[in-house]
Motif scaffolding. Structure first.
Motif, PDB file in Angstrom:
ATOM      1  N   GLY A 222      47.371  57.133  45.386  1.00 27.11           N
ATOM      2  CA  GLY A 222      48.063  57.260  44.118  1.00 27.11           C
ATOM      3  C   GLY A 222      48.806  58.570  43.981  1.00 27.11           C
ATOM      4  O   GLY A 222      48.919  59.122  42.881  1.00 27.11           O
ATOM      5  N   SER A 223      49.330  59.067  45.093  1.00 32.48           N
ATOM      6  CA  SER A 223      50.009  60.367  45.080  1.00 32.48           C
ATOM      7  C   SER A 223      51.393  60.245  45.706  1.00 32.48           C
ATOM      8  O   SER A 223      51.645  59.376  46.548  1.00 32.48           O
ATOM      9  CB  SER A 223      49.184  61.409  45.846  1.00 32.48           C
ATOM     10  N   MET A 224      52.284  61.157  45.311  1.00 35.11           N
ATOM     11  CA  MET A 224      53.643  61.134  45.832  1.00 35.11           C
ATOM     12  C   MET A 224      53.675  61.750  47.225  1.00 35.11           C
ATOM     13  O   MET A 224      53.007  62.748  47.494  1.00 35.11           O
ATOM     14  CB  MET A 224      54.575  61.896  44.887  1.00 35.11           C
ATOM     15  N   ILE A 225      54.468  61.155  48.097  1.00 32.39           N
ATOM     16  CA  ILE A 225      54.609  61.631  49.475  1.00 32.39           C
ATOM     17  C   ILE A 225      55.872  62.475  49.555  1.00 32.39           C
ATOM     18  O   ILE A 225      56.986  61.978  49.378  1.00 32.39           O
ATOM     19  CB  ILE A 225      54.690  60.456  50.462  1.00 32.39           C
ATOM     20  N   GLY A 226      55.717  63.749  49.821  1.00 34.26           N
ATOM     21  CA  GLY A 226      56.879  64.619  49.965  1.00 34.26           C
ATOM     22  C   GLY A 226      57.606  64.850  48.659  1.00 34.26           C
ATOM     23  O   GLY A 226      57.075  64.641  47.558  1.00 34.26           O
ATOM     24  N   ASP A 227      58.848  65.267  48.777  1.00 32.94           N
ATOM     25  CA  ASP A 227      59.678  65.556  47.607  1.00 32.94           C
ATOM     26  C   ASP A 227      60.512  64.344  47.231  1.00 32.94           C
ATOM     27  O   ASP A 227      60.734  63.443  48.045  1.00 32.94           O
ATOM     28  CB  ASP A 227      60.606  66.738  47.912  1.00 32.94           C
ATOM     29  N   PRO A 228      61.027  64.319  46.000  1.00 37.38           N
ATOM     30  CA  PRO A 228      61.929  63.226  45.597  1.00 37.38           C
ATOM     31  C   PRO A 228      63.180  63.201  46.469  1.00 37.38           C
ATOM     32  O   PRO A 228      63.634  64.232  46.970  1.00 37.38           O
ATOM     33  CB  PRO A 228      62.266  63.569  44.140  1.00 37.38           C
ATOM     34  N   TRP A 229      63.738  62.016  46.649  1.00 31.47           N
ATOM     35  CA  TRP A 229      64.952  61.850  47.444  1.00 31.47           C
ATOM     36  C   TRP A 229      66.158  61.922  46.506  1.00 31.47           C
ATOM     37  O   TRP A 229      66.243  61.170  45.531  1.00 31.47           O
ATOM     38  CB  TRP A 229      64.946  60.503  48.164  1.00 31.47           C
ATOM     39  N   GLU A 230      67.066  62.765  46.801  1.00 35.83           N
ATOM     40  CA  GLU A 230      68.217  62.977  45.935  1.00 35.83           C
ATOM     41  C   GLU A 230      69.485  62.406  46.564  1.00 35.83           C
ATOM     42  O   GLU A 230      69.658  62.438  47.766  1.00 35.83           O
ATOM     43  CB  GLU A 230      68.398  64.470  45.657  1.00 35.83           C
ATOM     44  N   GLY A 231      70.354  61.876  45.693  1.00 38.87           N
ATOM     45  CA  GLY A 231      71.608  61.314  46.178  1.00 38.87           C
ATOM     46  C   GLY A 231      72.382  60.620  45.076  1.00 38.87           C
ATOM     47  O   GLY A 231      73.578  60.828  44.910  1.00 38.87           O
ATOM     48  N   HIS A 232      71.695  59.794  44.295  1.00 44.03           N
ATOM     49  CA  HIS A 232      72.359  59.069  43.209  1.00 44.03           C
ATOM     50  C   HIS A 232      72.684  60.021  42.064  1.00 44.03           C
ATOM     51  O   HIS A 232      71.958  60.986  41.803  1.00 44.03           O
ATOM     52  CB  HIS A 232      71.476  57.930  42.704  1.00 44.03           C
ATOM     53  N   ASP A 233      73.765  59.714  41.371  1.00 43.34           N
ATOM     54  CA  ASP A 233      74.188  60.512  40.222  1.00 43.34           C
ATOM     55  C   ASP A 233      73.730  59.916  38.899  1.00 43.34           C
ATOM     56  O   ASP A 233      74.051  60.460  37.832  1.00 43.34           O
ATOM     57  CB  ASP A 233      75.719  60.638  40.205  1.00 43.34           C
ATOM     58  N   ALA A 234      73.030  58.813  38.936  1.00 44.79           N
ATOM     59  CA  ALA A 234      72.576  58.147  37.708  1.00 44.79           C
ATOM     60  C   ALA A 234      71.302  57.370  38.024  1.00 44.79           C
ATOM     61  O   ALA A 234      70.819  57.364  39.162  1.00 44.79           O
ATOM     62  CB  ALA A 234      73.670  57.229  37.172  1.00 44.79           C
ATOM     63  N   ALA A 235      70.767  56.717  37.011  1.00 43.71           N
ATOM     64  CA  ALA A 235      69.492  56.017  37.135  1.00 43.71           C
ATOM     65  C   ALA A 235      69.512  54.988  38.265  1.00 43.71           C
ATOM     66  O   ALA A 235      70.516  54.330  38.517  1.00 43.71           O
ATOM     67  CB  ALA A 235      69.164  55.324  35.818  1.00 43.71           C
ATOM     68  N   VAL A 236      68.365  54.853  38.926  1.00 48.72           N
ATOM     69  CA  VAL A 236      68.205  53.893  40.028  1.00 48.72           C
ATOM     70  C   VAL A 236      67.654  52.601  39.442  1.00 48.72           C
ATOM     71  O   VAL A 236      66.542  52.557  38.941  1.00 48.72           O
ATOM     72  CB  VAL A 236      67.262  54.446  41.110  1.00 48.72           C
ATOM     73  N   ARG A 237      68.444  51.547  39.531  1.00 50.40           N
ATOM     74  CA  ARG A 237      68.088  50.285  38.882  1.00 50.40           C
ATOM     75  C   ARG A 237      67.360  49.309  39.785  1.00 50.40           C
ATOM     76  O   ARG A 237      66.613  48.461  39.306  1.00 50.40           O
ATOM     77  CB  ARG A 237      69.361  49.603  38.391  1.00 50.40           C
ATOM     78  N   CYS A 238      67.594  49.342  41.088  1.00 51.69           N
ATOM     79  CA  CYS A 238      67.030  48.317  41.964  1.00 51.69           C
ATOM     80  C   CYS A 238      66.740  48.909  43.336  1.00 51.69           C
ATOM     81  O   CYS A 238      67.412  49.845  43.789  1.00 51.69           O
ATOM     82  CB  CYS A 238      67.968  47.119  42.083  1.00 51.69           C
ATOM     83  N   LEU A 239      65.721  48.345  43.991  1.00 51.37           N
ATOM     84  CA  LEU A 239      65.270  48.827  45.295  1.00 51.37           C
ATOM     85  C   LEU A 239      64.822  47.644  46.147  1.00 51.37           C
ATOM     86  O   LEU A 239      64.376  46.625  45.617  1.00 51.37           O
ATOM     87  CB  LEU A 239      64.080  49.786  45.135  1.00 51.37           C
ATOM     88  N   ASP A 240      64.923  47.802  47.463  1.00 55.47           N
ATOM     89  CA  ASP A 240      64.375  46.796  48.361  1.00 55.47           C
ATOM     90  C   ASP A 240      64.133  47.405  49.733  1.00 55.47           C
ATOM     91  O   ASP A 240      64.922  48.242  50.206  1.00 55.47           O
ATOM     92  CB  ASP A 240      65.319  45.594  48.491  1.00 55.47           C
ATOM     93  N   TRP A 241      63.021  46.993  50.358  1.00 53.69           N
ATOM     94  CA  TRP A 241      62.716  47.376  51.745  1.00 53.69           C
ATOM     95  C   TRP A 241      63.356  46.369  52.694  1.00 53.69           C
ATOM     96  O   TRP A 241      63.366  45.167  52.425  1.00 53.69           O
ATOM     97  CB  TRP A 241      61.208  47.365  51.991  1.00 53.69           C
ATOM     98  N   SER A 242      63.858  46.846  53.800  1.00 56.93           N
ATOM     99  CA  SER A 242      64.299  45.932  54.856  1.00 56.93           C
ATOM    100  C   SER A 242      63.063  45.258  55.458  1.00 56.93           C
ATOM    101  O   SER A 242      61.962  45.817  55.404  1.00 56.93           O
ATOM    102  CB  SER A 242      65.072  46.689  55.939  1.00 56.93           C
ATOM    103  N   PRO A 243      63.190  44.040  56.024  1.00 57.17           N
ATOM    104  CA  PRO A 243      62.021  43.338  56.566  1.00 57.17           C
ATOM    105  C   PRO A 243      61.288  44.119  57.650  1.00 57.17           C
ATOM    106  O   PRO A 243      60.064  43.997  57.782  1.00 57.17           O
ATOM    107  CB  PRO A 243      62.626  42.047  57.135  1.00 57.17           C
TER     108      PRO A 243
END
Length: 587
Positions: A222-243
């Motif tokens: 239940g803990s965060m791994i590393g630092d947050p990933w930065e790149g987007h300039d606005a809210a992140v609405r959707c995510l998906d892992w590749s198979p």
């Protein structure tokens, strides 16, 4: 919107452009409104004079405004409701049809607190109108409570069948099937969490936040791994892992899709700038050789793994909010602000089926493990189950107390989890829903999640008198375009707000075998208290499906005139009959 750049004015409840968790005590600017004992009485007349701090030049406490397509939106952060109209006493804030009760209106008191007027009961209330659950409707097996904000996203863990939830309160939580929390909530400090996606082996979950950053979490600890990933300039609405779990795709309000290396948290390719104002859904194909995206312009884009646009699929009339693939990659399914669910064939991207039944935006979709059914969540306060063999809704809607934003299917195919604005996770038994549907149809066999195919119900249309359609125009009558709520209420996004003011294009009425099948659903117990007129099933007659009004009886003078001046084709037939050689045997 959730993005900081889009918020042009903030209220007391926001600081430094970021949304904060709900306050434990009201801020100073809200003291006057919370001191109101009751809402203004029914029929009260207000001057357009705001009594909150700043008056007419300022927004009420706990409100903010933002721009979408050059149109200003105003949001009450307490109720998570949005208006096109600037909040002032005496101004109606909702559009007709926005509220679940059509006889109610949304207003604001002189001290800045939202209240609701009910014209049926001639009363007012601080509470938002809610849907009355019909007697005997199916109830959830379990209701999970714990979040203090609306719930945006849900995901199941394969091994344990625990459910993971992401909320507007800025936290991610894990729950057992019975509703018991697992460990403490996870809070990465990025504000509201609109999206999560679970690793294929259940070891990690990636989340996207209001601040535009992605965060990777260790599920066991239940803990965060590393630092947050930065790149987007606005809210992140959707995510998906590749198979193959080698990359993660993210879609944002900044209109881009970015792909990330989960081991390093770095982008593996330049961002894809889409044609959307925002990206609402992104999904990898089961083979992992491509991915699809949907967003604000209603198109579904198909991308190669290396980020090249392969094709743009059009069919939805408004924004695409949800996408999913069949396991074999042969079909995709999409949900939209246009209230529909559509099925597409991946080999040629042809639209096959349009499922109609929801009365508001379709927010989320998921398939059952055997892919016999697809489950949808909607702003109409309901979850619906659709049989993909008969292309019909199964049973009555599963009802929430407010708009439903997320739905997920348990890996064992037994449970449906749904959540939304009411801050609750409802866990439903799929088997119970199917059994109830079977019972309503008079069946005796017990249905399970792996039910065999039942023959479709064949409706016997009522017969229409001959000549009933004479004189009917060869087009559909114009229907009012429904006004759309934003993509997600607390994000404040109304992506097609301007287009929603324009009438929809008419559909061709003549059936074509190559066109998709449109499947309007016969209404069961309504998810809305609106009174719906009885439906008459009319057989399709080529281009004469549209019915405006029955033709009035023909007068004697009109009949005489018609006989005296027959149509041109009548004259042709009479001429042919006169000049044709006789076939009598005695000639």
């Amino acid at each position: 919107m959730l993005s900081e750049a889009s918020v042009s004015s903030t209220s007391t409840g926001r600081r430094d452009g970021q949304q904060q968790a709900p306050l434990k005590s009201p801020p100073p600017g809200a003291l006057s409104r919370t001191s109101e004992k009751g809402p203004p009485p029914y029929g009260a007349q207000h001057r357009l004079d705001a009594l909150w701090e700043g008056g007419n030049e300022a927004l009420p406490p706990l409100w903010h405004q933002f721009q979408v397509f050059d149109l200003t939106h105003y949001q009450d952060d307490t109720l998570v409701m949005i208006s096109f109209n600037r909040p002032l006493p005496g101004v109606r804030l909702d559009d007709p049809g926005d509220l679940v009760d059509p006889e109610c209106e949304w207003h604001i008191s002189p001290f800045g607190r939202s209240y609701f007027v009910n014209h049926n009961t001639r009363t007012t209330s601080w509470n938002k109108p809610k849907l009355e659950r019909p007697a005997g409707s199916l109830k959830p097996e379990c209701i999970i409570e714990g979040h203090s904000g609306c719930i945006w996203s849900l995901a199941y863990l394969k091994a344990s069948c625990n459910v993971v939830s992401a909320s507007d309160d800025g936290s991610i939580r894990q729950w057992k099937r019975g509703g018991e929390p697992v460990g403490k909530s996870w809070d990465g400090g990025g504000g509201a969490v609109p999206s999560i996606a679970v690793h294929v082996d259940d070891t990690t979950v990636v989340s996207g936040s209001l601040d535009g950053r992605l965060r990777l979490w260790n599920i066991k600890e239940g803990s965060m791994i590393g630092d947050p990933w930065e790149g987007h300039d606005a809210a992140v609405r959707c995510l998906d892992w590749s198979p193959d779990a080698l990359e993660i795709a993210s879609g944002s309000e900044d209109g881009t899709i970015r792909r990330w290396n989960p081991d390093t948290g770095r982008q593996i390719a330049p961002p894809i700038k889409t044609s959307y104002e925002w990206v609402g859904a992104v999904k990898y194909s089961p083979q992992g050789d491509k991915f699809i995206s949907g967003g604000g312009d209603g198109a579904i884009c198909v991308w190669s793994r290396d980020g090249k646009l392969l094709i743009e699929i059009k069919g939805h009339e408004l924004a695409v909010t949800s996408l999913c693939w069949s396991k074999d990659g042969a079909h995709i399914f999409s949900g939209s602000l246009d209230h529909t669910i559509r099925k597409w064939r991946a080999i040629d991207w042809k639209e096959l089926v349009v499922l109609r039944g929801h009365t508001n935006t379709v927010r989320s979709l998921c398939l059952t493990p055997n892919e016999r059914y697809i489950v949808s969540a909607s702003d109409d306060y309901s979850v619906r189950i659709w049989d993909l063999k008969t292309n019909q809704a199964v049973g009555d809607p599963l009802l929430h107390g407010d708009e439903v934003l997320a739905v997920a299917m348990s890996p064992d195919g037994k449970c449906i989890a749904s959540a939304g604005l009411d801050k609750k996770i409802c866990v439903w038994s799929l088997e119970a829903a199917l059994e109830r549907h079977q019972g309503a149809d008079g069946g005796n066999a017990k249905l399970t999640a792996n039910a065999t195919r039942r023959p479709p119900i064949r409706l016997t249309p009522r017969q229409v008198p001959q000549g009933f359609f004479d004189g009917v125009q060869n087009s559909h009558p114009p229907s009012p375009q429904p006004r759309r709520r934003p993509f997600a209420p607390s994000w404040g996004l109304r992506p097609r707000a301007l287009l929603a003011r324009l009438p929809q294009p008419f559909h061709r009425s003549q059936h074509n075998a190559d066109e998709p099948t449109e499947l309007p659903q016969r209404p069961g117990p309504s998810t809305s208290p609106r009174r719906i007129p009885s439906i008459v099933e009319v057989p399709a007659l080529d281009d004469k499906k549209a019915l405006y009004v029955a033709r009035r009886p023909e007068t004697a003078s009109e009949k005489a005139k018609r006989i005296k001046n027959p149509k041109w084709w009548v004259r042709v037939v009479l001429f042919i009959c006169c000049v044709s050689p006789s076939t009598d045997s005695d000639h």
